[in-house]
Design a protein around this motif. Structure first.
Motif, mmCIF file in Angstrom:
data_model
loop_
_atom_site.group_PDB
_atom_site.id
_atom_site.type_symbol
_atom_site.label_atom_id
_atom_site.label_comp_id
_atom_site.label_asym_id
_atom_site.label_seq_id
_atom_site.Cartn_x
_atom_site.Cartn_y
_atom_site.Cartn_z
ATOM 1 N N PHE A 242 0.830 -1.212 0.000
ATOM 2 C CA PHE A 242 0.000 0.000 0.000
ATOM 3 C C PHE A 242 0.861 1.256 0.000
ATOM 4 O O PHE A 242 0.668 2.164 -0.817
ATOM 5 C CB PHE A 242 -0.925 -0.005 1.216
ATOM 6 N N LEU A 243 1.833 1.330 0.904
ATOM 7 C CA LEU A 243 2.663 2.529 0.997
ATOM 8 C C LEU A 243 3.524 2.737 -0.245
ATOM 9 O O LEU A 243 3.888 3.863 -0.577
ATOM 10 C CB LEU A 243 3.544 2.465 2.243
ATOM 11 N N ALA A 244 3.832 1.656 -0.940
ATOM 12 C CA ALA A 244 4.631 1.754 -2.163
ATOM 13 C C ALA A 244 3.809 2.181 -3.370
ATOM 14 O O ALA A 244 4.374 2.520 -4.411
ATOM 15 C CB ALA A 244 5.289 0.406 -2.456
ATOM 16 N N SER A 245 2.502 2.198 -3.224
ATOM 17 C CA SER A 245 1.618 2.388 -4.368
ATOM 18 C C SER A 245 1.054 3.796 -4.453
ATOM 19 O O SER A 245 1.157 4.599 -3.528
ATOM 20 C CB SER A 245 0.449 1.401 -4.277
ATOM 21 N N ASP A 246 0.408 4.080 -5.577
ATOM 22 C CA ASP A 246 -0.251 5.370 -5.759
ATOM 23 C C ASP A 246 -1.471 5.539 -4.859
ATOM 24 O O ASP A 246 -1.960 6.662 -4.689
ATOM 25 C CB ASP A 246 -0.677 5.539 -7.219
ATOM 26 N N ALA A 247 -1.968 4.462 -4.285
ATOM 27 C CA ALA A 247 -3.065 4.572 -3.324
ATOM 28 C C ALA A 247 -2.631 5.382 -2.104
ATOM 29 O O ALA A 247 -3.460 5.965 -1.407
ATOM 30 C CB ALA A 247 -3.547 3.188 -2.894
ATOM 31 N N ALA A 248 -1.299 5.434 -1.865
ATOM 32 C CA ALA A 248 -0.750 6.199 -0.742
ATOM 33 C C ALA A 248 -0.033 7.458 -1.228
ATOM 34 O O ALA A 248 0.870 7.959 -0.558
ATOM 35 C CB ALA A 248 0.217 5.317 0.042
ATOM 36 N N ARG A 249 -0.466 7.976 -2.359
ATOM 37 C CA ARG A 249 0.265 9.080 -3.002
ATOM 38 C C ARG A 249 0.367 10.343 -2.149
ATOM 39 O O ARG A 249 1.269 11.156 -2.352
ATOM 40 C CB ARG A 249 -0.369 9.416 -4.353
ATOM 41 N N PHE A 250 -0.560 10.545 -1.193
ATOM 42 C CA PHE A 250 -0.486 11.733 -0.332
ATOM 43 C C PHE A 250 -0.160 11.341 1.108
ATOM 44 O O PHE A 250 -0.387 12.099 2.039
ATOM 45 C CB PHE A 250 -1.799 12.525 -0.397
ATOM 46 N N VAL A 251 0.400 10.156 1.270
ATOM 47 C CA VAL A 251 0.877 9.697 2.580
ATOM 48 C C VAL A 251 2.399 9.858 2.570
ATOM 49 O O VAL A 251 3.087 9.237 1.767
ATOM 50 C CB VAL A 251 0.496 8.232 2.838
ATOM 51 N N ASN A 252 2.905 10.698 3.447
ATOM 52 C CA ASN A 252 4.330 11.024 3.415
ATOM 53 C C ASN A 252 4.803 11.382 4.813
ATOM 54 O O ASN A 252 4.123 12.099 5.547
ATOM 55 C CB ASN A 252 4.564 12.205 2.457
ATOM 56 N N GLY A 253 5.956 10.850 5.208
ATOM 57 C CA GLY A 253 6.497 11.120 6.532
ATOM 58 C C GLY A 253 5.690 10.474 7.642
ATOM 59 O O GLY A 253 5.742 10.929 8.789
ATOM 60 N N ALA A 254 4.982 9.422 7.331
ATOM 61 C CA ALA A 254 4.057 8.804 8.283
ATOM 62 C C ALA A 254 4.602 7.487 8.819
ATOM 63 O O ALA A 254 5.391 6.802 8.172
ATOM 64 C CB ALA A 254 2.709 8.564 7.631
ATOM 65 N N GLY A 255 4.142 7.131 10.017
ATOM 66 C CA GLY A 255 4.399 5.833 10.585
ATOM 67 C C GLY A 255 3.094 5.074 10.689
ATOM 68 O O GLY A 255 2.157 5.534 11.345
ATOM 69 N N LEU A 256 2.999 3.944 10.007
ATOM 70 C CA LEU A 256 1.758 3.170 9.957
ATOM 71 C C LEU A 256 1.841 1.985 10.897
ATOM 72 O O LEU A 256 2.603 1.035 10.645
ATOM 73 C CB LEU A 256 1.506 2.691 8.526
ATOM 74 N N PRO A 257 1.088 1.981 12.008
ATOM 75 C CA PRO A 257 1.093 0.810 12.888
ATOM 76 C C PRO A 257 0.386 -0.364 12.208
ATOM 77 O O PRO A 257 -0.731 -0.224 11.717
ATOM 78 C CB PRO A 257 0.293 1.278 14.110
ATOM 79 N N VAL A 258 1.057 -1.501 12.186
ATOM 80 C CA VAL A 258 0.453 -2.737 11.689
ATOM 81 C C VAL A 258 0.651 -3.758 12.798
ATOM 82 O O VAL A 258 1.404 -4.719 12.677
ATOM 83 C CB VAL A 258 1.092 -3.190 10.360
ATOM 84 N N ASP A 259 -0.042 -3.500 13.903
ATOM 85 C CA ASP A 259 0.245 -4.218 15.144
ATOM 86 C C ASP A 259 -1.007 -4.689 15.876
ATOM 87 O O ASP A 259 -0.942 -5.045 17.053
ATOM 88 C CB ASP A 259 1.075 -3.327 16.081
ATOM 89 N N GLY A 260 -2.146 -4.651 15.195
ATOM 90 C CA GLY A 260 -3.380 -5.078 15.822
ATOM 91 C C GLY A 260 -3.831 -4.191 16.969
ATOM 92 O O GLY A 260 -4.664 -4.583 17.771
ATOM 93 N N GLY A 261 -3.240 -2.990 17.055
ATOM 94 C CA GLY A 261 -3.613 -2.051 18.119
ATOM 95 C C GLY A 261 -2.717 -2.119 19.337
ATOM 96 O O GLY A 261 -2.919 -1.382 20.308
ATOM 97 N N MET A 262 -1.688 -2.962 19.296
ATOM 98 C CA MET A 262 -0.826 -3.156 20.481
ATOM 99 C C MET A 262 -0.170 -1.854 20.918
ATOM 100 O O MET A 262 -0.011 -1.597 22.109
ATOM 101 C CB MET A 262 0.228 -4.209 20.179
ATOM 102 N N GLY A 263 0.231 -1.030 19.966
ATOM 103 C CA GLY A 263 0.975 0.172 20.310
ATOM 104 C C GLY A 263 0.129 1.418 20.446
ATOM 105 O O GLY A 263 0.649 2.530 20.485
ATOM 106 N N MET A 264 -1.185 1.252 20.560
ATOM 107 C CA MET A 264 -2.051 2.440 20.571
ATOM 108 C C MET A 264 -1.916 3.235 21.877
ATOM 109 O O MET A 264 -1.509 2.725 22.885
ATOM 110 C CB MET A 264 -3.504 2.033 20.379
#
Length: 264
Positions: A242-264
């Motif tokens: 997703f982050l490599a694709s154009d679907a994320a074209r306006f996502v920049n400088g972000a950290g995406l948690p993929v942790d099931g909510g563990m780090g919320m």
């Protein structure tokens, strides 16, 4: 994640020969990208590239070595005619209590996790920016960890290095924007996944007496996770696609948690 189309793009994945990196390489290939497995494990990386198909390849890469990066990127651009995605996935984890800190172990983690990521950003920028050998912009995805956002015992050094990856991501995105490189930079925070590294952590933390058994260590992680399970390799890999694709074209400088909510 077949709905995302990366056809015509070339992606280099560090530490791509096994574990999370292998899953990322497979997912990027399934989305249509040409994938280069960049790893010190040359034979394993070559076998994976062969399994993925003729349009994919493998290069030897020691992420801590500047010259190794130069060679790997040059080979990728020459063989595939460009470079559009760099995934800085290579990383190591040493489990130890702070009272037992071994400086050499910390230095190893800093070299691979921090210096390796910095060099990956450096060479991605040089290749992708205007005037570079690829020269059409692109995207960098760094792999941090839920360890950057939680306090879990016996991974102080690892947590510190992954927190650094988060900060590097944000500075890199700003530099790219200010200098007109046309390269988006983001990172993912994977939760615990039962790869060899994840299983090692469960065994070692229980061995230190922090949990009664490796199973108890895993259970403690699940208890902290709202989704009620460990992560799967595909969970992390799909986020990278997703982050490599154009679907994320306006996502920049972000950290995406993929942790099931563990780090919320």
């Amino acid at each position: 994640m077949t709905q995302i189309d990366l056809t015509g793009r070339t992606a280099l994945v560090t530490g791509g020969a096994q574990g999370l990196g292998e899953g990322m390489a497979r997912a990027l290939a399934a989305a249509g990208a040409r994938v280069v497995i960049a790893d010190v494990q040359e034979e394993l990386g070559g076998k994976l590239a062969e399994a993925l198909g003729d349009q994919h390849g493998a290069v030897r890469l020691d992420v801590t070595d500047d010259a190794s990066w130069s060679a790997a990127v040059a080979t990728t651009v020459e063989r595939f005619g460009g470079l559009d995605v760099v995934v800085n996935n290579a990383g190591i984890e040493v489990t130890q209590l702070l009272v037992d800190t071994e400086p050499d172990d910390v230095r190893r983690m800093l070299e691979v996790n921090v210096v390796g990521t910095m060099l990956g950003i450096k060479h991605a920028f040089r290749a992708m920016r205007p005037g570079g050998p690829a020269g059409r912009g692109g995207t960098v995805v760094n792999v941090a960890s839920v360890a950057a956002t939680i306090a879990f015992p016996a991974i102080g050094g690892y947590s510190a290095t992954k927190s650094a990856v988060d900060r590097l991501t944000r500075v890199a995105a700003m530099e790219s924007g200010k200098l007109g490189y046309g390269v988006r930079v983001n990172c993912v925070y994977p939760g615990l996944v039962p790869t060899a590294m994840g299983q090692k952590l469960a065994v070692e933390t229980s061995g230190l007496g922090l949990f009664e058994s490796p199973e108890a260590a895993v259970g403690a992680v699940i208890e902290l996770t709202p989704s009620g399970r460990l992560g799967e390799v595909t969970d992390i890999a799909d986020a990278v696609v997703f982050l490599a694709s154009d679907a994320a074209r306006f996502v920049n400088g972000a950290g995406l948690p993929v942790d099931g909510g563990m780090g919320m």
